[in-house]
Design a protein around this motif. Sequence first.
Motif, PDB file in Angstrom:
ATOM      1  N   ARG A 187       0.853  -1.203   0.000  1.00 18.15           N
ATOM      2  CA  ARG A 187       0.000   0.000   0.000  1.00 18.15           C
ATOM      3  C   ARG A 187       0.877   1.237   0.000  1.00 18.15           C
ATOM      4  N   GLN A 188       0.353   2.305  -0.567  1.00 15.60           N
ATOM      5  CA  GLN A 188       1.131   3.542  -0.684  1.00 15.60           C
ATOM      6  C   GLN A 188       0.633   4.615   0.286  1.00 15.60           C
ATOM      7  N   GLY A 189      -0.205   4.225   1.216  1.00 19.85           N
ATOM      8  CA  GLY A 189      -0.680   5.140   2.250  1.00 19.85           C
ATOM      9  C   GLY A 189      -1.180   4.315   3.421  1.00 19.85           C
ATOM     10  N   SER A 199     -11.769   6.111  -2.129  1.00 19.55           N
ATOM     11  CA  SER A 199     -10.471   6.755  -2.303  1.00 19.55           C
ATOM     12  C   SER A 199      -9.735   6.750  -0.961  1.00 19.55           C
ATOM     13  N   GLU A 200      -8.751   5.874  -0.830  1.00 13.55           N
ATOM     14  CA  GLU A 200      -8.000   5.773   0.428  1.00 13.55           C
ATOM     15  C   GLU A 200      -6.663   6.500   0.284  1.00 13.55           C
ATOM     16  N   GLY A 201      -6.456   7.481   1.143  1.00 11.80           N
ATOM     17  CA  GLY A 201      -5.173   8.185   1.188  1.00 11.80           C
ATOM     18  C   GLY A 201      -4.815   8.886  -0.099  1.00 11.80           C
ATOM     19  N   ILE A 261     -10.397   5.701  -6.647  1.00  6.60           N
ATOM     20  CA  ILE A 261      -9.629   6.816  -7.225  1.00  6.60           C
ATOM     21  C   ILE A 261      -8.327   7.033  -6.446  1.00  6.60           C
ATOM     22  N   GLY A 262      -7.216   7.091  -7.179  1.00  6.32           N
ATOM     23  CA  GLY A 262      -5.897   7.136  -6.534  1.00  6.32           C
ATOM     24  C   GLY A 262      -5.619   5.783  -5.908  1.00  6.32           C
ATOM     25  N   CYS A 263      -5.850   4.733  -6.724  1.00  2.00           N
ATOM     26  CA  CYS A 263      -5.852   3.352  -6.216  1.00  2.00           C
ATOM     27  C   CYS A 263      -4.464   2.839  -5.885  1.00  2.00           C
ATOM     28  N   VAL A 265      -8.503   3.779 -10.676  1.00  2.00           N
ATOM     29  CA  VAL A 265      -7.956   4.955 -11.359  1.00  2.00           C
ATOM     30  C   VAL A 265      -6.685   5.450 -10.682  1.00  2.00           C
ATOM     31  N   ASP A 266      -5.650   5.656 -11.466  1.00  2.00           N
ATOM     32  CA  ASP A 266      -4.443   6.311 -10.960  1.00  2.00           C
ATOM     33  C   ASP A 266      -3.751   6.974 -12.143  1.00  2.00           C
ATOM     34  N   PHE A 267      -2.951   8.004 -11.882  1.00  2.00           N
ATOM     35  CA  PHE A 267      -2.258   8.616 -13.025  1.00  2.00           C
ATOM     36  C   PHE A 267      -0.881   8.001 -13.290  1.00  2.00           C
TER      37      PHE A 267
HETATM   38  N1  SAH Z   1      -5.118   4.140  -2.403  1.00  2.00           N
HETATM   39  C1  SAH Z   1      -3.746   3.623  -2.394  1.00  2.00           C
HETATM   40  C2  SAH Z   1      -2.705   4.661  -2.793  1.00  2.00           C
HETATM   41  C3  SAH Z   1      -2.610   5.894  -1.932  1.00  2.00           C
HETATM   42  S1  SAH Z   1      -1.233   6.946  -2.396  1.00  2.00           S
HETATM   43  C4  SAH Z   1      -3.430   3.032  -1.040  1.00  2.00           C
HETATM   44  O1  SAH Z   1      -4.156   3.321  -0.078  1.00  2.00           O
HETATM   45  O2  SAH Z   1      -2.447   2.299  -0.944  1.00  2.00           O
HETATM   46  C5  SAH Z   1      -2.002   8.138  -3.483  1.00  2.00           C
HETATM   47  C6  SAH Z   1      -2.156   7.649  -4.909  1.00  2.00           C
HETATM   48  O3  SAH Z   1      -2.779   8.708  -5.638  1.00  2.00           O
HETATM   49  C7  SAH Z   1      -0.854   7.331  -5.628  1.00  2.00           C
HETATM   50  O4  SAH Z   1      -0.915   6.056  -6.209  1.00  2.00           O
HETATM   51  C8  SAH Z   1      -0.736   8.423  -6.686  1.00  2.00           C
HETATM   52  O5  SAH Z   1      -0.131   7.992  -7.894  1.00  2.00           O
HETATM   53  C9  SAH Z   1      -2.171   8.804  -6.917  1.00  2.00           C
HETATM   54  N2  SAH Z   1      -2.362  10.165  -7.419  1.00  2.00           N
HETATM   55  C10 SAH Z   1      -1.782  11.313  -6.979  1.00  2.00           C
HETATM   56  N3  SAH Z   1      -2.237  12.372  -7.658  1.00  2.00           N
HETATM   57  C11 SAH Z   1      -3.111  11.881  -8.579  1.00  2.00           C
HETATM   58  C12 SAH Z   1      -3.920  12.492  -9.580  1.00  2.00           C
HETATM   59  N4  SAH Z   1      -3.908  13.812  -9.773  1.00  2.00           N
HETATM   60  N5  SAH Z   1      -4.718  11.700 -10.319  1.00  2.00           N
HETATM   61  C13 SAH Z   1      -4.749  10.360 -10.131  1.00  2.00           C
HETATM   62  N6  SAH Z   1      -4.013   9.725  -9.192  1.00  2.00           N
HETATM   63  C14 SAH Z   1      -3.206  10.478  -8.425  1.00  2.00           C
END
Ligand code: SAH
Length: 251
Positions: free
Chosen positions: A16-18, A112-114, A45-47, A67-69
Motif C-alpha cells: 500500500r502507498q498510504g 479513495s484511500e489516502g 480513485i488514486g488506487c 484509477v491512478d495517473f
Molecule cells: N489508495 C492507495 C494509494 C494511496 S497513495 C493506497 O491506499 O495504498 C495516493 C495515490 O494517488 C498514488 O498512487 C498516486 O499515484 C495517486 N495520485 C496522486 N495524484 C493523482 C492524480 N492527480 N490523479 C490520479 N491519481 C493520483
Amino acid sequence: MDDLDLLIDLHRGTARQGPGGDAETDLAIALSGLSDRRDLKIADIGCGSGASTIQLAKSLDASITAVDFLPNVLEDLNARATTEGVSDRITTLQASMDALTFEPSSLDAIWSEGAIYNIGFEAGLRNWRRYLKPGGVIAVSELTWLTAERPQEIHDHWTKAYPEVNTAATKIAQLEANGFKPLGYFILPEHCWTENYYAPVQAGFESFLKRHDASPAAKAVVDAEAAEISLFERFSDFFGYGFYVARKLSG
Ligand code: SAH
C-alpha cells in the motif's frame, strides 16, 4: 531520476502507498450499506497498487474501475488482481483525478484511500459527486486532526504540507455542506500507519539507496521519509487518518 520518480521508486513494490488496512476497508464497507447489493459499479480513485481495490473486489459483488495517473502502479495492480483471482472484476484506468470522464450518475460508490488530498478534500467531494447515482456512497480516508489543539511543530508541519488538514467535525460539516449525508466515520488504528505502511517502506530503504548509488537525491528522499515517520511516532496522539463514509443526497 527526478525527486518524484525517486519517491515513486521508493514506494513501488509495497502493498500500500498510504496508511490503511484490509479490516478497515471492510469496516468502511460495513458502514456504507453496500454489502447486500449486487452488480455494483465502483471507482477506486488514486488506487495505487490496489490495496483497497482488491479488498473491495473480494468483499463486494462489484465491477471496479481502479484509477491512478501512474501507469506503473496500475501494472502492479493488474498483476496482483490476477494472483488474487479477482481480475475479472477490476479494470484499470490511467487518468488524473481532477479530469475524470465517468458518465454522470453512473457509480454506486466512489472509494479513495489516502489519495483525495491530491485534489483537496472539498474539491474532490464537489468534483466527484456528479458521477455518483443519487444515494451513491463516497468513502474516503483523509488526514485529520484528532484534538482541538496540538503542539506547534506538528501543527506547522501539516498545515504547510496540506493546508486543508482539519478536525473530523470540520470534514463532516464539509460533507454535509456539499450534498452528502454522513453514514459514519472512524480513525484508522495506529498499526495502519506503522505495520501496514511505514514498516515496508523502511524495510526498503537500504536496497533503494543501493539501487541509486546512495546519491544525494536518493538520500534526501529517505531522510524526508524518515522524518515523516518520526513525526508520526512523536505526534500520533494529535493526527491520523479519518475514514469518512457518506451518501449522496438527491438534487
Ligand atoms: N489508495 C492507495 C494509494 C494511496 S497513495 C493506497 O491506499 O495504498 C495516493 C495515490 O494517488 C498514488 O498512487 C498516486 O499515484 C495517486 N495520485 C496522486 N495524484 C493523482 C492524480 N492527480 N490523479 C490520479 N491519481 C493520483
